[in-house]
Design a protein around this motif. Sequence first.
Motif, PDB file in Angstrom:
ATOM      1  N   SER A 131       0.750  -1.215   0.108  1.00 16.52           N
ATOM      2  CA  SER A 131       0.056  -0.145   0.114  1.00 16.52           C
ATOM      3  C   SER A 131       0.690   1.311  -0.122  1.00 16.52           C
ATOM      4  CB  SER A 131      -0.790   0.195   1.059  1.00 16.52           C
ATOM      5  OG  SER A 131      -1.311  -1.119   1.507  1.00 16.52           O
ATOM      6  N   THR A 133       3.790   3.917  -1.215  1.00 19.94           N
ATOM      7  CA  THR A 133       4.639   4.491  -2.520  1.00 19.94           C
ATOM      8  C   THR A 133       5.792   3.709  -2.856  1.00 19.94           C
ATOM      9  OG1 THR A 133       5.032   6.358  -3.820  1.00 19.94           O
ATOM     10  CG2 THR A 133       5.941   6.082  -1.404  1.00 19.94           C
ATOM     11  N   THR A 134       5.874   3.324  -4.005  1.00 17.93           N
ATOM     12  CA  THR A 134       6.688   2.506  -4.565  1.00 17.93           C
ATOM     13  C   THR A 134       8.060   2.385  -4.239  1.00 17.93           C
ATOM     14  OG1 THR A 134       5.544   2.009  -6.590  1.00 17.93           O
ATOM     15  CG2 THR A 134       7.295   0.965  -6.603  1.00 17.93           C
ATOM     16  N   PRO A 135       8.753   3.637  -4.282  1.00 17.53           N
ATOM     17  CA  PRO A 135      10.220   3.870  -3.732  1.00 17.53           C
ATOM     18  C   PRO A 135      10.394   3.339  -2.315  1.00 17.53           C
ATOM     19  CG  PRO A 135       9.240   6.037  -4.379  1.00 17.53           C
ATOM     20  CD  PRO A 135       8.350   5.013  -4.851  1.00 17.53           C
ATOM     21  N   ILE A 136       9.565   3.874  -1.628  1.00 16.44           N
ATOM     22  CA  ILE A 136       9.764   3.303   0.020  1.00 16.44           C
ATOM     23  C   ILE A 136       9.494   1.956   0.264  1.00 16.44           C
ATOM     24  CG2 ILE A 136       8.776   3.627   2.137  1.00 16.44           C
ATOM     25  CD1 ILE A 136       8.139   6.652   1.636  1.00 16.44           C
TER      26      ILE A 136
ATOM     27  N   ASN B  31      16.918   5.135   2.838  1.00 15.89           N
ATOM     28  CA  ASN B  31      16.201   6.173   1.963  1.00 15.89           C
ATOM     29  C   ASN B  31      15.073   7.024   2.358  1.00 15.89           C
ATOM     30  OD1 ASN B  31      14.180   4.079   1.686  1.00 15.89           O
ATOM     31  ND2 ASN B  31      14.289   4.118  -0.594  1.00 15.89           N
ATOM     32  N   VAL B  32      14.355   6.045   3.462  1.00 21.07           N
ATOM     33  CA  VAL B  32      13.307   6.677   4.395  1.00 21.07           C
ATOM     34  C   VAL B  32      13.645   7.587   5.465  1.00 21.07           C
ATOM     35  CG1 VAL B  32      11.189   6.261   6.034  1.00 21.07           C
ATOM     36  CG2 VAL B  32      11.667   4.854   3.997  1.00 21.07           C
ATOM     37  N   PHE B  67      10.693   2.977 -12.035  1.00 19.71           N
ATOM     38  CA  PHE B  67      10.228   1.580 -11.601  1.00 19.71           C
ATOM     39  C   PHE B  67      10.293   0.419 -12.595  1.00 19.71           C
ATOM     40  CE2 PHE B  67       6.758   4.205  -9.332  1.00 19.71           C
ATOM     41  CZ  PHE B  67       7.781   4.474  -8.359  1.00 19.71           C
ATOM     42  N   LEU B  99      -8.489  -3.480   3.462  1.00 16.68           N
ATOM     43  CA  LEU B  99      -7.931  -2.134   4.082  1.00 16.68           C
ATOM     44  C   LEU B  99      -8.502  -0.770   3.600  1.00 16.68           C
ATOM     45  CD1 LEU B  99      -5.443  -1.320   5.704  1.00 16.68           C
ATOM     46  CD2 LEU B  99      -3.999  -1.219   3.491  1.00 16.68           C
TER      47      LEU B  99
END
Lengths: 231, 115
Positions: A131, A133-136, B31-32, B67, B99
């Motif tokens: 669910s 976002t793709t990069p995360i 990255n987060v 992607f 969900l």
Amino acid sequence: MISDFIADPVFGVTLTLAAYFIGIIVYKKTGSMYLHPMLVALVLIAAFLLLTGIEYDTYNRGGELITFLLGPATVALAIPMHKHQKLLKKNAVVILAGTAAGAVAGVLLVLLLGLLTGAGHLFKISVISKSVTTPIAVGITDRLGGAASLTVVFTILHGLVGGIFGPRLLDLLRVRSRLARGLTMGMLSHGLGTARALEESEMEGALAGLAIGLMGFFTALAAPLLIQLIP
Amino acid sequence: MRLIKGLVIIFGCLLAGEFLAGYIPLTLPGNVIGMVLLFAGLSSGMIALEDVDAAGELFLDNLILLFVPLSVGIMRYFDLLAEEILSVVVVGLVGYLLLFLFSGKLVDLLNRGDS
């Protein structure tokens, strides 16, 4: 000779750019949500590789140069979040509590439904952040040791379903406030949901944008912990 | 010039995030952490929005392209997906709807309680 040429990263980069370019043209010309540029590019490249017998790893010498850019792209997600900070401060409780609960519920649903259907470990850890976002999501999967390719395809499909059916589902659930609608779209269908929410109203788009970053953050926190509880 | 400055800031946050990922007790991806660092920098005023805006757009405007190579990797997992077809449908589709139901209703209730 020809194999040297194909082994050059330039081959993978060019093939990716060309396939994506065609994907965008198809998407613009048909206007169909189902013909998402990534899906078109995926089918074109996969078909090309299967027909020519070129290995994925050979293609990916160039491909991984593009994948590498997902790292800085994730960092850049902070910029749209910062732009909508006022909205975040004004509705802090709803937004923070909502996204945190949604992130935990998303992880739990994958683990519990996976337990029910007897899903394998690799499958579960690869789709646990679908669910998000793709990069995360890719960052989370890498950290857990999953297959990022599965993650990417599942997150995009999630985004597509929400982008297409999300507003109708919200009507069915009688969720009417702009705040709740925008947030839910961003939480469930990240970038594609946000694009759709933006079509409904600017505020809904901004809320969805905020939800994306927060949902990603909370899922990154929750997934490794919960996966230890429900193996 | 400004684009380069923005790239230095974004990659600097990423590098710091990757470094910190090995040291903090949480299993957050680097990255987060980098995203959190940039957000903190912007919110505190240490980083100016104008400095990173153009560089950020460079990545975010073409995010979907990034992607594509990973998505092509799905061709290596056809066997796994065929084996897990029940999980694919249940976890993917049923999980999504549940969900959606949960999140939509929860946020709606929270919002009513708040205002």
